[in-house]
Design a protein around this motif. Sequence first.
Motif, PDB file in Angstrom:
ATOM      1  N   ASN A 109       0.846  -1.189   0.000  1.00 37.74           N
ATOM      2  CA  ASN A 109       0.000   0.000   0.000  1.00 37.74           C
ATOM      3  C   ASN A 109       0.882   1.238   0.000  1.00 37.74           C
ATOM      4  N   VAL A 110       0.288   2.396  -0.196  1.00 35.82           N
ATOM      5  CA  VAL A 110       1.053   3.623  -0.399  1.00 35.82           C
ATOM      6  C   VAL A 110       1.773   4.065   0.873  1.00 35.82           C
ATOM      7  N   GLU A 111       1.127   3.954   2.033  1.00 33.77           N
ATOM      8  CA  GLU A 111       1.790   4.364   3.274  1.00 33.77           C
ATOM      9  C   GLU A 111       3.040   3.521   3.527  1.00 33.77           C
ATOM     10  N   ALA A 121       2.434  11.252   2.375  1.00 33.77           N
ATOM     11  CA  ALA A 121       1.405  10.311   1.942  1.00 33.77           C
ATOM     12  C   ALA A 121       0.144  10.439   2.786  1.00 33.77           C
ATOM     13  N   ARG A 122       0.314  10.750   4.056  1.00 32.44           N
ATOM     14  CA  ARG A 122      -0.825  10.852   4.968  1.00 32.44           C
ATOM     15  C   ARG A 122      -1.448  12.243   5.000  1.00 32.44           C
ATOM     16  N   LYS A 180      -2.184   8.084  -2.442  1.00 32.63           N
ATOM     17  CA  LYS A 180      -2.913   7.655  -1.239  1.00 32.63           C
ATOM     18  C   LYS A 180      -4.374   8.092  -1.306  1.00 32.63           C
ATOM     19  N   GLU A 196      -5.986   5.739  -3.758  1.00 29.91           N
ATOM     20  CA  GLU A 196      -6.037   4.409  -3.146  1.00 29.91           C
ATOM     21  C   GLU A 196      -7.223   4.295  -2.195  1.00 29.91           C
TER      22      GLU A 196
END
Length: 473
Positions: free
Chosen positions: A220-222, A253-254, A453, A456
């Motif tokens: 996943n992106v994180e 990303a967050r 993200k 996603e």
Amino acid sequence: MADQGLIRETACTVVDKLKSGEVTPLDCLDALEVRINAVDDKVNALPTLCFDRARDHAKALMSKPANARGLLAGLPVPIKDLTDVAGVLTTQGSPIFKDRIPERSDLLVEHLEANGGVIYAKSNTPEFGAGANTFNEVFGATRNPWDTSRSAAGSSGGAAVALATGMAWLAHGSDMGGSLRNPASFCGIVGLRPSFGRVAQTPTTAVDRNLGVQGPMARNVEDLALLLDAMSGEYPADPISLPSPAISFLAAARSGRKPIRVAYSPDLGITPVDPEVAAVTRKAAQRFAELGVIVEEAHPDFSEAHECFHVLRALDFAMSKAELLRTKREQLKPEVIWNVEEGLKLTVAQITRAEAQRVAITARAVKFFETYDLLLAPATIVPPFPVENRYVAECAGRKFDNYVQWLGIVYAITLACCPALSLPCGFTETGLPVGLQMIAAPRADARLLAGAKVLEDVLGIANSTPIDPRAPR
């Protein structure tokens, strides 16, 4: 028995547990060893294991205070078999090096270990990373876990399959003509080709060799951003390496930062594309509109990409493999011989023209990103193909001139010096993964991760892996 529940946790979650003391690096290694023994014989992703070395490193880390164990805090990471790990078999997928054990690790590996990564395996790759199907004469073929009769792509195929099957939480890969992005797309995971200089490596052949870069792969992106943070940093030994950013890639990303305007192109104007792949990626790109993002069909001019990449890739192979062609020709696969011979035939005029084309392609891309925050396109032009096929010879009724031309949709972005990732975005009617290539301006890695993200989260398929290997249906 080792806790197999750990296998399904995200890398970020496992790192948090490592930092809190809820689990230890040895617990992680135990879980991975059980998982590898259970599934790798079906996919052949991690042919070389080094658990004794890994446990020694893990125990050394555990002797330090928890806050002194680095960003990864003891999380295990496999290294692609093109990259040296001290004391561990490193073959580059070639019979020439089938018994080679380097004395020193690549700078990338030293940096990862200093940041709390624990190396436990080498992931499979094609010979010298040549070709986007992971097979070689040393270890054989790596199979796609979504359908084991299919290719995992390449050249970071072993890394992608290890992630998709729960034999890794994070993985190292590299990318010249899509070698991270293609297997990420075929295996339903995330792979990032960062801006060059973002990840330091030991220079070989040329100080400024930059068609190929090292990068992170994850589910996943994180998790991807976490590994990019652990891989990033400036080192004098790699003169083109960049300093780590003030704000971490994980924080970026967050951040929830949405793009304002994105472009989608099914083909970048240069390649045929399987209609089903085009439909799945177009539908995913349009999901940005639900967030109020403007989505338009557009792309920079990449018309020179095929000629330019052919020349520069051949030059790179001639620089790095000419001596092997002279002395070990009988042990090289035909595609590598062709690459090197193409490079040795080049004239100064051809090289000069290709370099000028790359400058122009990059300038046009930079101008394009003054209007658009992101460019979206398929990460591969076909779904996973039969593993016996060495490469894609034709698509949508068009035949290709050579074994790498089917990769134009990714190598065009390599030439433009842009960071790019493959994000799982959907499935074919037969249940095979499709990846959306997401691209940002040079050095806009943080913006790219933020946008990825956001998308996603909208797509909602990030938890599709890990899976058990699936027999052909």
